[in-house]
Design a protein around this motif. Sequence first.
Motif, short mmCIF file in Angstrom:
data_model
loop_
_atom_site.label_atom_id
_atom_site.label_comp_id
_atom_site.label_asym_id
_atom_site.label_seq_id
_atom_site.Cartn_x
_atom_site.Cartn_y
_atom_site.Cartn_z
N LYS A 128 -2.41 7.82 -3.67
CA LYS A 128 -2.82 7.29 -2.38
C LYS A 128 -2.35 5.85 -2.16
N ILE A 129 -2.35 5.06 -3.21
CA ILE A 129 -2.00 3.64 -3.03
C ILE A 129 -0.53 3.37 -3.35
N GLY A 130 0.23 4.44 -3.60
CA GLY A 130 1.68 4.29 -3.66
C GLY A 130 2.28 3.84 -4.97
N PHE A 131 1.64 4.19 -6.08
CA PHE A 131 2.29 3.91 -7.37
C PHE A 131 3.60 4.70 -7.43
N PRO A 132 4.69 4.08 -7.90
CA PRO A 132 5.93 4.83 -8.10
C PRO A 132 5.71 6.01 -9.04
N ALA A 133 6.53 7.03 -8.91
CA ALA A 133 6.37 8.24 -9.72
C ALA A 133 6.41 7.92 -11.22
N ASP A 134 7.28 7.01 -11.63
CA ASP A 134 7.37 6.66 -13.05
C ASP A 134 6.08 6.03 -13.55
N ALA A 135 5.46 5.21 -12.70
CA ALA A 135 4.20 4.58 -13.08
C ALA A 135 3.08 5.62 -13.15
N VAL A 148 -4.88 -1.09 -2.67
CA VAL A 148 -3.43 -1.27 -2.63
C VAL A 148 -3.00 -2.49 -3.45
N ASP A 149 -3.91 -3.43 -3.62
CA ASP A 149 -3.57 -4.62 -4.41
C ASP A 149 -3.20 -4.26 -5.84
N LEU A 150 -3.74 -3.13 -6.34
CA LEU A 150 -3.33 -2.70 -7.68
C LEU A 150 -1.83 -2.42 -7.72
N ARG A 151 -1.32 -1.81 -6.65
CA ARG A 151 0.13 -1.55 -6.62
C ARG A 151 0.91 -2.86 -6.57
#
Length: 306
Positions: free
Chosen positions: A13-20, A108-111
């Motif tokens: 949901k917050i947009g982490f890249p797939a690798d992450a 989102v700040d986590l991303r």
Amino acid sequence: MYNTEFNKNLMKKIGFPADAQYCFTKLFAAIDANGEWTADMEQAIQKYMFPMAENNEEALRRMNALAEKMQKPKYTLHMAFLICCAQILHDRYIEKGYGEKLFYDHMVDLRCKLMECRSCKGCWGTFVGSWYHGQYALERFQFDRFQFEWSELSEKYDGTMLSNGRVLHTGDKYLNFHIPSMGVPLTDEIRFSSYAKAAEFFKDDFGGDPVLFGCSSWLLYGKYLDFLPEKFNLRKFILDFELIGQWENKNFGDAWRIFDRFADLPAEQWPRDTSLRRLFAEYVEAGNKTGGGFGVIQFDKGKIIR
């Protein structure tokens, strides 16, 4: 204590890249498969989140120890810990009536910190884990582009008169805000949307008076106006404020915010692949000093008050 499926959905949901996402999903599986590691994580969560989030330095030390056991970067475990605490925070948002949208906007700040860590340290995680206390203690909230929390005016600004005649006093409450590195341009629409939503959320605390925002940042250095182009969004952002405090730095300690892992190189070697990087590299290479500033915004009915 923590919910692996919630963690997976949060990262998406917050947009982490797939690798992450793959990195942390694999990490959680390893923790789940080891009773000692599971206990370490759950004890850290319990100690930090109940009865309400306190200073998280002890939890991060626990994560350092777990990182050694797992032979993983400590910054990766710091982020894993924050992700694992997130469902408890989510439930508290719902209990308070804040809603899911505000929660996910906030997370989102986590991303943002994830991407900073990847750029500066070369791993998925966060190197500023202690920063998150305000968020997890329900003291700091994000509305679109900016984050806001209560603060009190320092005595150094006591007696400052603003352009509309308002006089500031030591201890005056204001909404201190932060500028996460979201990669989202500071356009007029984006800035004012954030101001307006924060003002609406906190308006009752100002008793009908204009909402007072304050920001202390490396970005708010008035001398940057000398080289920033007139239509540059950062210039417009600086001009939103009445700058009431300025300082000069001996060293550009915030260079990493622009040049990430290249920040320790001499200015002549800084990359210039964006307008912002080029402008700051040329400015510093020419021998100019960097600095910062403290500014305030008075906001009422969707407008900045001068």
